[in-house]
Scaffold this motif. Structure first.
Motif, short mmCIF file in Angstrom:
data_model
loop_
_atom_site.label_atom_id
_atom_site.label_comp_id
_atom_site.label_asym_id
_atom_site.label_seq_id
_atom_site.Cartn_x
_atom_site.Cartn_y
_atom_site.Cartn_z
N ARG A 73 0.85 -1.22 0.05
CA ARG A 73 -0.11 -0.03 0.06
C ARG A 73 0.87 1.21 -0.13
N LEU A 74 0.50 2.08 -1.21
CA LEU A 74 1.38 3.61 -0.93
C LEU A 74 0.33 4.51 -0.50
N VAL A 75 0.65 5.27 0.26
CA VAL A 75 -0.16 6.48 0.72
C VAL A 75 0.45 7.61 0.42
N VAL A 76 -0.01 8.53 -0.38
CA VAL A 76 0.52 9.75 -0.61
C VAL A 76 -0.61 10.75 0.25
N THR A 77 0.02 11.65 1.31
CA THR A 77 -0.68 12.66 1.94
C THR A 77 -0.60 13.80 1.01
N VAL A 78 -1.47 14.44 0.48
CA VAL A 78 -1.10 15.75 -0.29
C VAL A 78 -1.77 16.92 0.63
N PRO A 79 -0.94 17.73 0.82
CA PRO A 79 -1.17 19.11 1.73
C PRO A 79 -2.39 19.80 1.15
N GLU A 80 -3.00 20.55 1.98
CA GLU A 80 -4.08 21.58 1.53
C GLU A 80 -3.17 22.74 0.53
N GLY A 81 -3.78 22.80 -0.36
CA GLY A 81 -3.28 23.72 -1.40
C GLY A 81 -3.17 23.13 -2.47
N THR A 82 -2.20 23.71 -3.52
CA THR A 82 -1.77 23.22 -4.74
C THR A 82 -0.51 22.50 -5.03
N SER A 83 -0.71 21.32 -5.53
CA SER A 83 0.48 20.57 -5.89
C SER A 83 0.68 20.70 -7.26
N GLN A 84 1.78 21.18 -7.84
CA GLN A 84 1.90 21.45 -9.07
C GLN A 84 1.75 20.21 -9.89
N GLN A 85 2.48 18.96 -9.56
CA GLN A 85 2.03 17.74 -10.02
C GLN A 85 2.45 16.61 -9.28
N ILE A 86 1.68 15.61 -9.06
CA ILE A 86 1.84 14.40 -8.31
C ILE A 86 2.11 13.40 -9.09
N VAL A 87 3.23 12.76 -9.10
CA VAL A 87 3.54 11.66 -9.90
C VAL A 87 4.12 10.55 -8.88
N VAL A 88 3.67 9.44 -8.64
CA VAL A 88 3.93 8.41 -7.72
C VAL A 88 4.72 7.23 -8.76
N THR A 89 5.88 6.78 -8.30
CA THR A 89 6.51 5.78 -8.74
C THR A 89 7.00 4.87 -7.73
N ASP A 90 6.43 3.43 -8.15
CA ASP A 90 6.91 2.26 -7.21
C ASP A 90 7.82 1.52 -8.07
#
Length: 739
Positions: A206-223
């Motif tokens: 299980r991969l859990v990405v917690t995104v902070p409140e606000g704007t993330s320019q790009q979310i790229v997840v690599t396993d």
């Protein structure tokens, strides 16, 4: 004259603790001071200006004095985003603190840093002072913060600033192993806090990405699964992609699985690109609505790189802007079932019909770390060597064995005997036994081999293509008892010879005969193409074969050639003279296959007795010798044993060696006249090297003569005397006949 001027200072700081994300309230602090000192004067017309960051919103009426400011300060938030504070005078030694609050906007970029700068300007004199004050000096002006090149004075440096940096929270990656496919593995082998995987086993991550409140320019997840020479795992599936309710994503990826690392055809990388992600919540609460949750299944593949004890690391990476990343790792330990089989039997030698119990012990090797599955023991009995005892295959109950096999003994010679276990837990020792007998037609001297094999794998499912298979083998060998040959001298023709000359062996003199007997003990079973040969001594002596025969044949034996008691050893003819000295020195019986039926009482029933009679020939080769240890060898030569099995008997050659001397009695020299009587003494004795009695001794004595006339006359027989008891005959023309 002393020169004084104000020493105004400013420090801007963030009072609240971070990191921060959208919706958070942040408190800034202005600290303005003019520390007292000998050369410090008052500052005038002090102006502080602070322009808020575009990603923040001012909290109305939050601009307040928090401490100090005895001379008073005027605060102005009417021109937001610009805040100001003014002092008409900031006396030497005065200190002033002002605070205000802002709220971070949704547009704030995750992982960024918000820099906010406050500036401070002041003058050295109150009010507006036009200058220059002297026509003689263009710099005769008050000192200010002016940066205008045309302003009065060239030393205007009454300006200060301070910047507060605000760290914005970035995305956070957490990775965990939530389950594996095999309950038999745990985490107790190599490292207690690391999950164990056997070859072919799968793990769900299980991969859990917690995104902070606000704007993330790009979310790229690599396993990135392990994919090196140290170990390899394979991405099997993407099981779920869950995006929290507070998150807005530019893209909705299912995920892409690829072989990005080794190029070995094994997919080792999974990537999800969500594009820009906005967490629209500003409640300051972090829960699953703020998270992207991904689950994948990966397999520990059956690759040579994966070996027991390897620790493999799976790394998950989230990128949420240029150069902005967070990682998390999970390790696994590779475990393997390492078995060994020990095969033994309760005999190592035997002959046809003998029973043997074979034992097969199967256990984990020291250091084996995983349960074995689909364990099968196969023992194909060689029906040219053994007869399987029907129904004898059994599993022996041992306290160390917690599992029971399925036994199959329906085809012991073809498919083989089998014992099948669904699994073998670590630490178990299990035993299987069966009985067999040595076949009737095994050959003496033959080495019989019974071999068992085991195979096993890492997964419980039969024939799983992802499991790793292993095997081991062991055997037990039995040497078939060879025939035995014993040989002895049973008699000689002369009582006068004994066995005391050169050791315990019988002594033989020239003309004496010796009788040898030799016994061949035939083991149960079939002794193939057997030939019995008796070889007389040929090392410079001459013994001639006088007779040969079979004395007896045991009741258990069947002779393939049809030989019977009394048969002569003539099968070497016409070549029975081994050294070509014209004397026969060899006897031979071609017996062919000899069968000894199993189950007999043994002893004489298993024996063939042979006899050979030899003569010590009156031949120059046998004269003047003191030979001892002359070896007669009987050899049984079966098929497959060209050297044969031999028995020997030794004899010593003896010979009577005599000496004779004659002497006239009286003075020496003896002077006689015609008519005198002369007495002669003749002495006969054994020489020192003589080793046998002499028989038929003749002494001849011719009286003196000149060839024409006798010079001495024989008186009569009564004049002969002595110690030997000789018989005298005077009529033998002067000769004395035998003693």
């Amino acid at each position: 004259m002393a020169i004084t001027e104000p020493d105004v200072r400013i420090s801007k700081t963030v009072i609240s603790s971070g990191p921060f994300d959208a919706g958070d309230t942040v408190t800034y602090d202005w600290h303005v001071s003019n520390p007292a000192g000998t050369d410090v004067s008052n500052a005038y017309d002090v102006i502080l200006t602070d322009t808020l960051h575009a990603d923040t919103t001012y909290v109305t009426n939050s601009l307040v004095v928090s401490s100090g400011c005895p001379s008073g300060v005027t605060l102005d938030d009417s021109a937001v985003p610009v805040l100001t504070a003014t002092w008409s005078q900031l006396a030497a030694g005065e200190d002033c603190r002002v605070r205000y609050d802002v709220v971070l906007n949704t547009a704030v970029q995750a992982g960024s840093t918000l820099d906010n700068t406050a500036t401070l300007d002041w003058t050295g004199l109150p009010g507006v002072q036009a200058g220059p004050f002297s026509s003689y000096n263009a710099d005769s002006c008050e000192r200010t913060a002016s940066t205008d090149v045309n302003a009065c004075g060239s030393g205007n440096d009454y300006h200060a600033s301070s910047t507060a940096s605000l760290a914005i929270a970035g995305a956070i990656m957490v990775k965990s192993l939530v389950s594996t496919s095999e309950p038999s593995t745990g985490s107790a082998e190599h490292n207690a806090d690391i999950e164990d995987l056997t070859i072919g086993e799968t793990a769900t991550y299980r991969l859990v990405v917690t995104v902070p409140e606000g704007t993330s320019q790009q979310i790229v997840v690599t396993d990135s699964l392990p994919a090196t020479a140290a170990g390899v795992m394979e991405a099997v599936s993407i099981d779920s992609v869950t995006v929290g309710g507070n998150l807005g994503t530019a893209l909705n990826p299912a995920g892409v699985i690829s072989d990005a690392n080794l190029g070995d055809g094994i997919n080792d990388t999974v990537i999800w690109d969500f594009g820009q992600v906005v967490n629209q919540a500003t409640d300051g609460v972090t829960d699953d609505d703020d998270r992207i949750i991904l689950e994948i299944t990966a397999r520990l593949v059956n690759a040579p790189a994966n070996a027991d004890g390897d620790q493999l690391t799976n790394t998950a990476l989230v990128q949420f802007g240029p150069g902005l990343t967070d990682t998390a790792t999970v390790d696994i330990d590779v475990v393997e079932p390492q078995l060994q089989m020990d095969k033994s039997g309760d005999i190592t030698t035997g002959d046809a019909g003998d029973p043997v119990t074979f034992t097969i012990d199967i256990q984990h090797q020291v250091g084996s770390t995983a349960e074995a599955f689909d364990l099968v023991m196969i023992d194909a009995v060689d029906n040219t060597q053994f007869d399987f005892v029907a129904g004898s295959l059994s599993a022996v109950a041992l306290p160390s064995c917690s599992v029971a096999p399925t036994l199959d003994q329906s085809d012991p010679y073809g498919v083989g005997l089998s014992a099948s276990y669904n699994d073998l837990p670590v630490g178990d020792v299990c035993r299987v036994q069966f009985q067999a007998t040595l076949r009737i037609d095994v050959n003496p001297g033959e080495v019989l081999t019974n071999t068992a094999n085991i195979r096993w794998d890492t997964l419980p499912a039969d024939g799983d293509p992802n499991e790793r298979s292993y095997n081991d083998t062991d055997n037990h060998q039995i040497t078939v008892t060879e025939a035995g040959v014993l040989k002895d001298v049973t008699g000689t023709s002369e009582a006068s010879t004994g066995s005391g000359i050169n050791g315990p062996e019988p002594d033989l003199t020239i003309g004496e005969t010796v009788t040898y007997q030799f016994v061949a003990t035939i083991p149960e079973g079939t002794t193939r193409n057997a030939v019995m040969t008796d070889q007389l001594p040929t090392n410079g002596v001459v013994l001639a074969l006088q007779s040969s025969r079979i004395v007896s044949i045991g009741s258990q034996l069947t002779i393939g050639s049809g030989a019977i008691v009394g048969d002569l050893g003539n099968d070497c003819l016409p070549d029975c003279d081994n050294n070509n000295d014209t004397f026969r020195d060899q006897a031979q019986w071609d017996l062919r296959d000899i069968t000894n039926a199993p189950g007999g009482a043994g002893g004489v029933d298993d024996e063939i007795v042979f006899e050979v009679v030899a003569l010590v020939v009156d031949n120059p080769a046998n004269e003047g010798r003191t030979d001892d240890d002359l070896v007669n060898t009987a050899t049984l030569t079966p098929a497959g044993n060209p050297g044969g099995i031999s028995g020997t008997a030794m004899v010593d050659l003896v010979e009577p060696l005599l000496s004779i001397s004659k002497q006239a009695q009286g003075a020496s020299p003896l002077l006689v006249d015609a008519g005198d009587t002369v007495t002669f003494e003749i002495t006969v004795a054994h020489q020192a090297a003589s080793s046998a009695d002499a028989f038929n001794l003749h002494i001849s004595d011719t009286l003196a003569n000149d060839g024409s006339f006798a010079l001495m006359d024989w008186i009569n027989d009564s004049t002969v005397g002595g110690t030997c008891g000789a018989s005298v005959d005077s009529s033998s023309v002067g000769n004395m006949p035998p003693w």
